[in-house]
Design a protein around this motif. Structure first.
Motif, PDB file in Angstrom:
ATOM      1  N   THR A  64      89.621   2.747  37.224  1.00  0.00           N
ATOM      2  CA  THR A  64      89.092   1.962  38.336  1.00  0.00           C
ATOM      3  C   THR A  64      88.281   0.798  37.782  1.00  0.00           C
ATOM      4  OG1 THR A  64      88.941   4.003  39.575  1.00  0.00           O
ATOM      5  CG2 THR A  64      87.851   2.102  40.512  1.00  0.00           C
TER       6      THR A  64
ATOM      7  N   ARG B 251      94.546   8.700  39.583  1.00  0.00           N
ATOM      8  CA  ARG B 251      94.406   7.764  40.693  1.00  0.00           C
ATOM      9  C   ARG B 251      95.223   6.511  40.429  1.00  0.00           C
ATOM     10  NH1 ARG B 251      88.609   6.514  42.090  1.00  0.00           N
ATOM     11  NH2 ARG B 251      88.975   8.420  43.247  1.00  0.00           N
TER      12      ARG B 251
ATOM     13  N   ALA C 147      89.061  -3.145  37.986  1.00  0.00           N
ATOM     14  CA  ALA C 147      88.038  -4.030  38.539  1.00  0.00           C
ATOM     15  C   ALA C 147      87.849  -5.266  37.649  1.00  0.00           C
ATOM     16  CB  ALA C 147      86.726  -3.280  38.688  1.00  0.00           C
TER      17      ALA C 147
ATOM     18  N   ASP D  52      83.869   7.588  42.614  1.00  0.00           N
ATOM     19  CA  ASP D  52      83.801   6.477  41.665  1.00  0.00           C
ATOM     20  C   ASP D  52      84.856   5.405  41.925  1.00  0.00           C
ATOM     21  OD1 ASP D  52      81.686   7.758  40.132  1.00  0.00           O
ATOM     22  OD2 ASP D  52      83.231   9.168  39.529  1.00  0.00           O
ATOM     23  N   HIS D  53      85.035   5.049  43.189  1.00  0.00           N
ATOM     24  CA  HIS D  53      86.010   4.009  43.526  1.00  0.00           C
ATOM     25  C   HIS D  53      85.535   2.617  43.147  1.00  0.00           C
ATOM     26  CE1 HIS D  53      89.408   5.670  45.715  1.00  0.00           C
ATOM     27  NE2 HIS D  53      88.599   6.655  46.020  1.00  0.00           N
ATOM     28  N   GLY D  54      84.205   2.462  43.111  1.00  0.00           N
ATOM     29  CA  GLY D  54      83.660   1.179  42.691  1.00  0.00           C
ATOM     30  C   GLY D  54      83.733   0.078  43.735  1.00  0.00           C
ATOM     31  N   GLN D  55      84.187   0.391  44.941  1.00  0.00           N
ATOM     32  CA  GLN D  55      84.270  -0.656  45.963  1.00  0.00           C
ATOM     33  C   GLN D  55      82.878  -1.179  46.310  1.00  0.00           C
ATOM     34  OE1 GLN D  55      87.074  -1.980  47.104  1.00  0.00           O
ATOM     35  NE2 GLN D  55      88.282  -0.602  45.847  1.00  0.00           N
TER      36      GLN D  55
ATOM     37  N   GLN E  77      95.059   2.625  41.508  1.00  0.00           N
ATOM     38  CA  GLN E  77      94.171   1.637  42.119  1.00  0.00           C
ATOM     39  C   GLN E  77      94.885   0.294  42.095  1.00  0.00           C
ATOM     40  OE1 GLN E  77      90.718   1.910  43.390  1.00  0.00           O
ATOM     41  NE2 GLN E  77      91.536  -0.024  44.179  1.00  0.00           N
TER      42      GLN E  77
ATOM     43  N   PRO F  65      89.335   8.379  35.999  1.00  0.00           N
ATOM     44  CA  PRO F  65      88.282   7.566  36.614  1.00  0.00           C
ATOM     45  C   PRO F  65      88.052   6.227  35.916  1.00  0.00           C
ATOM     46  CG  PRO F  65      87.495   9.807  36.140  1.00  0.00           C
ATOM     47  CD  PRO F  65      88.892   9.729  35.652  1.00  0.00           C
TER      48      PRO F  65
ATOM     49  N   SER G 152      93.210  -4.375  48.735  1.00  0.00           N
ATOM     50  CA  SER G 152      92.744  -3.368  47.787  1.00  0.00           C
ATOM     51  C   SER G 152      93.223  -2.026  48.312  1.00  0.00           C
ATOM     52  CB  SER G 152      91.219  -3.444  47.744  1.00  0.00           C
ATOM     53  OG  SER G 152      90.684  -2.217  47.308  1.00  0.00           O
TER      54      SER G 152
END
Ligand code: FAD
Ligand code: SF4
Lengths: 387, 62
Positions: free
Chosen positions: A369, A322, A373, B12-15, A324, A366, A313
């Motif tokens: 992300t 960003r 996920a 707010d990476h959510g990890q 990700q 944002p 990750s």
């Protein structure tokens, strides 16, 4: 980072004996990713970076500001820079990497790298000088993040030089790299691609195509070199990091493990080819697995035979967007498909090998992300493949 | 057990959501929401979440 996490995880795995952590830097372990982002930009303070160690490692002995300079793995002893020696029952290699340097001489006073907090302090002082002209050698993640931060800090000129035709091309492939180039240029970063820095003169850099770029600061972000010199002479495979087995043991020894950026480990989730993975998440994941392997040995039991199979990750922040990543996009560059959105906005890209999803990259604000996920669980469900 | 997230640091990476889905989640806009007083049985998950937060924004108090 891997050193601290390994100590914490040795305790979590039930090891109660002595732990000593030796570190070359004169400070407690800290979080590096903000060094090119929040901290370099001045949004977060240098002092806020230290990790908060778990209470379980309050009795760990920290030997800081001292490098390990030699090891005799057979005799189980390491030599420190101050001339002292430490014996051990188990050794965790967590020495990370250092920036690779450009080989051409010259302009020494203006050439910088970014790995440590001390580096970031120096660089921040220089990037905040009015009218500063910056050349970044290397369009990888760190190079592009530094370029984005330099623009945000008001640098007069920021140019990224790379021999590849697009930034971050090798890890991410053409589709994503092209969009990254567009966004960086839109924010004011200039690129000199398909060419390399070949020399320095007294005003800046000279490129392979003959162009010259004036520079007050040159940031060398051209990759890294694993810190394994101190392990030489032990017959270990140290070709690009410390080669480990699937339980993160090196040299076939039950008491020697490697973690983090320096470890070249096979990932059972993919093709089993040993690779180094310079992701923050891997430092934590590998420390956890290696600590379980080592704690079992120290307790006189057999380690859990289940091989290390982390889902990599990675994130990277540039300007207002960003990136990700989950999985291993670099293993699926021949079959890249947009899964959600479109390149100009927020979007998610899937990387496939043999028709199977191996990596996901999301680019945007944002909300991406959360989008990435959603695809992460699909990645987790993919069975391991053989090359 | 009390969980505190430094919202100035959180990006707010959510990890944390993957490590402790019963405590942390991302809302529709991708912003973090969390339970500040989770059950003691979730301690190990919350410790893992604090470890994996890229901004080291999560603290566990008592
Ligand atoms: C500027 C920057 C930005 C980054 N951004 C991201 C990001 O956005 N996302 C991401 O996933 N990853 C990012 N990373 C990568 C991430 O920080 C690393 O993967 C992580 O720090 C690896 O941890 P480690 O413990 O292996 O190495 P390190 O954290 O480097 O720790 C190794 C330590 O060993 C010490 N050492 C070296 N040699 C010796 C010796 N001989 N004796 C004693 N001590 C020694 C070093 O001084 C260092 O303190 C970034 C890295 C940098 C530098
Ligand atoms: S992992 Fe950290 S930064 Fe990400 S949402 Fe959770 S608290 Fe925020």
């Amino acid at each position: 980072m891997g050193g601290l996490r390994a100590a914490e995880q040795l305790r979590a795995a039930g090891y109660t004996g002595l732990i000593t952590v030796v570190g070359e830097e004169p400070r407690m372990p800290y979080n590096r990713p903000p060094l090119s982002k929040e901290v370099l930009a001045g949004r977060q303070s240098f002092d806020s970076l230290a990790f908060r160690p778990r209470a379980s490692v309050a009795d760990v002995k920290w030997v800081l500001g001292t490098a390990v300079v030699s090891a005799d793995v057979g005799r189980r002893v390491v030599g420190l820079a101050d001339g002292s020696e430490l014996t051990f029952d188990g050794l965790v290699v967590a020495t990370g990497v250092r920036p690779r340097r450009l080989r051409c001489p010259g302009l020494a006073a203006r050439r910088r790298t970014l790995r440590t907090l001390a580096d970031a302090r120096v660089l921040r002082a220089e990037l905040t000088r009015p009218g500063v002209r910056v050349v970044v050698a290397g369009a990888g993640f760190i190079g592009c993040e530094v370029a984005a931060t330099a623009v945000a800090l008001g640098a007069a000129e920021v140019t990224v030089v790379d021999p590849e035709p697009l930034p971050m091309l090798r890890p991410l492939g053409e589709l994503t790299a092209r969009e990254l180039l567009r966004r960086h240029e839109w924010h004011g970063v200039r690129f000199a691609l398909g060419t390399a820095v070949t020399a320095f003169d007294d005003r800046g850099v000279v490129l392979a195509d003959g162009r010259r770029l004036n520079a007050d600061v040159v940031v060398e972000a051209v990759g890294s070199v694993p810190n394994t010199d101190w392990l030489a002479g032990n017959g270990l495979d140290l070709d690009d990091g410390v080669r480990t087995d699937g339980l993160l043991r090196a040299g076939g020894l039950p008491y020697l493990v490697a973690v983090g950026d320096v470890a070249r480990f096979p990932n059972a989730r993919y093709d089993g080819v040993p690779r180094r993975v310079e992701h923050w998440s891997i430092a934590g994941d590998s420390a956890k697995r290696a600590a379980r392997t080592l704690a079992a040995h120290l307790a006189g039991t057999e380690p859990d035979p289940e091989p290390f199979a982390p889902l990599p990750s990675f994130w990277s922040d540039h300007h207002d967007f960003r990136l990700q990543c989950f999985g291993a996009p670099a293993l699926g560059l021949d079959d890249v498909r947009v899964l959600e959105g479109e390149a100009a906005g927020d979007f998610v890209v899937g990387y496939h090998r043999g028709g199977r999803l191996v990596g996901v990259v999301a680019l945007g604000g944002p909300a991406v992300t959360a989008a990435a996920a959603r695809h992460r669980s699909a990645l987790l469900k993919q069975p391991a493949f053989t090359a | 057990m009390k969980v505190v997230v430094d919202t100035n640091k959180c990006q707010d990476h959510g990890q944390c959501v993957f490590a402790a889905p019963d405590v942390f989640r991302l809302d529709e806009a991708g912003r973090l929401a969390y339970v500040s007083g989770p059950d003691e049985s979730l301690r190990a998950d919350v410790e893992d979440a604090a470890d994996v937060c890229p901004l080291q924004a999560i603290t566990l108090e008592d």
